[in-house]
Motif scaffolding. Structure first.
Motif, PDB file in Angstrom:
ATOM      1  N   ASP A  57      22.307  18.186 -71.734  1.00  0.00           N
ATOM      2  CA  ASP A  57      21.842  16.808 -71.575  1.00  0.00           C
ATOM      3  C   ASP A  57      21.745  16.494 -70.089  1.00  0.00           C
ATOM      4  O   ASP A  57      22.650  16.826 -69.327  1.00  0.00           O
ATOM      5  N   GLU A 113      14.827  16.272 -74.527  1.00  0.00           N
ATOM      6  CA  GLU A 113      15.970  15.408 -74.826  1.00  0.00           C
ATOM      7  C   GLU A 113      16.793  16.058 -75.935  1.00  0.00           C
ATOM      8  O   GLU A 113      16.258  16.531 -76.936  1.00  0.00           O
ATOM      9  N   ARG A 136      23.724   6.014 -72.914  1.00  0.00           N
ATOM     10  CA  ARG A 136      22.939   5.597 -74.077  1.00  0.00           C
ATOM     11  C   ARG A 136      23.528   4.330 -74.686  1.00  0.00           C
ATOM     12  O   ARG A 136      24.724   4.085 -74.582  1.00  0.00           O
ATOM     13  N   ARG A 137      22.700   3.547 -75.378  1.00  0.00           N
ATOM     14  CA  ARG A 137      23.207   2.411 -76.133  1.00  0.00           C
ATOM     15  C   ARG A 137      24.090   2.962 -77.252  1.00  0.00           C
ATOM     16  O   ARG A 137      23.632   3.792 -78.059  1.00  0.00           O
ATOM     17  N   ALA A 165      23.012   5.438 -80.355  1.00  0.00           N
ATOM     18  CA  ALA A 165      23.425   6.839 -80.267  1.00  0.00           C
ATOM     19  C   ALA A 165      24.179   7.256 -81.519  1.00  0.00           C
ATOM     20  O   ALA A 165      23.989   8.364 -82.033  1.00  0.00           O
ATOM     21  N   SER A 213      20.468   4.615 -65.598  1.00  0.00           N
ATOM     22  CA  SER A 213      20.769   4.057 -66.920  1.00  0.00           C
ATOM     23  C   SER A 213      21.338   2.644 -66.839  1.00  0.00           C
ATOM     24  O   SER A 213      21.654   2.057 -67.878  1.00  0.00           O
TER      25      SER A 213
END
Length: 313
Positions: free
Chosen positions: A42, A50, A77-78, A82, A117
């Motif tokens: 990642d 991704e 990530r949210r 996720a 992010s």
């Protein structure tokens, strides 16, 4: 002993002549050869497929091989989205997902990722642990969650993963704090220490903390992330791996070796290095193949299978 492989999802590993869709065939071949797992990296700064998208593509076309992330960066990530994505991959794979996570580290692949992010770099470890706790709560059907960073009074029904309670979650990292957190909260450990002695002492610390926390130390999976290049001699292996680390990290091999585990050289050299880590306690070795073209990746895949999976076709 389980032997896994990292899919070469980075653009530097299959471009310019390769087709990323060929990674599907690569995954199928890894399963045919008998590898235990197929992991993906990642990153937001290195061009690559991704990871959850890649696993979703691979899940329906494989049957047995375990799928994993190494290491996913959850705080970028949210968290609710996720959790849903991970549950979906677990469903599509029939319960074959393992999620290794990390919090990043200082330098090129650390703070800039957080800035992209829009997530604070500070207290990233506490944020990671809470995100994982939120995932587990969602997968268990929680209707509310209240933490330091995330708070929800009314949570609608979430996507339930195939595995009861959700996929196992491993932690990467070998700092004293990471070892303690692994023992207290996680299902496995996926570090890449350059020295097998550090692996042994780290695993001892993880298990001691688990014991103190009232958990079964033997239930935690001791895994290893290792870079592998099999070649005719050590010099040839080092030359190719040096090009690989420069392309992926912007670091020469001499510097990368101070950070990560490497097994390089002839089949005998690679076997000897892997044996030192398994003697230190590693039970699930995940190899990242040092090759910058998909053709070479395939050749390395076959060589490693012949070396570690003698019954493979």
């Amino acid at each position: 002993m389980d032997i896994g492989i990292f899919l070469p999802t980075g653009q530097a590993q299959w471009a310019p002549a390769g087709d990323p869709r060929d990674l599907i065939g690569f995954a199928r071949r890894a399963e045919e050869l008998g590898f235990s797992s197929l992991f993906v990296n990642d990153s937001l700064l290195s061009p690559r497929i991704e990871p959850l998208t890649m696993l979703a593509a691979v899940a329906p076309v494989t049957d047995r091989i375990r799928l994993g992330t190494g290491a996913l960066l959850p705080v970028l990530r949210r968290p609710v989205q996720a959790a849903q994505a991970l549950a979906s991959v677990d469903l599509l794979s029939g319960g074959r997902l393992t999620v290794a996570v990390g919090a990043g580290f200082p330098g090129r692949f650390g703070k800039p990722l957080h800035e992209l992010s829009q997530v604070p770099w500070e207290r990233r470890f506490a944020r990671l642990d809470e995100t994982v706790a939120l995932w587990r709560a969602l997968w268990a059907g929680a209707t509310a969650f209240h933490g330091e960073f995330h708070s929800f009074d009314a949570i609608p029904p979430a996507t339930a993963p195939f595995q009861p309670g959700g996929p196992p979650i491993w932690l990467g990292g070998a700092t004293p704090a990471a070892l303690a957190r692994t023992g207290r909260h996680y299902d496995g450990w996926l570090p890449y220490p350059p020295d097998p002695a550090d692996y042994a002492s780290g695993l001892e610390a993880v298990r001691a903390t688990a014991q103190q926390a009232g958990r079964d130390p033997e239930a935690l999976t001791p895994a290893l992330f290792v870079n592998v290049r099999i070649d005719r001699d050590v010099e040839s292996a080092r030359r190719i791996m040096d090009a690989y680390t420069l392309a992926n990290y912007g670091l020469p091999l001499d510097e990368a070796e101070q950070i990560q585990a490497f097994a390089l050289g002839t089949p005998e050299d690679v076997t000897a290095t892997l044996h030192r880590y398994t003697a230190a306690g590693a039970r699930h070795v995940v190899a990242r193949l040092g090759a910058l073209e998909l053709t070479d990746q395939r050749e390395q895949l076959e060589l490693l299978a012949a070396l570690t999976l003698p019954a493979s076709p």
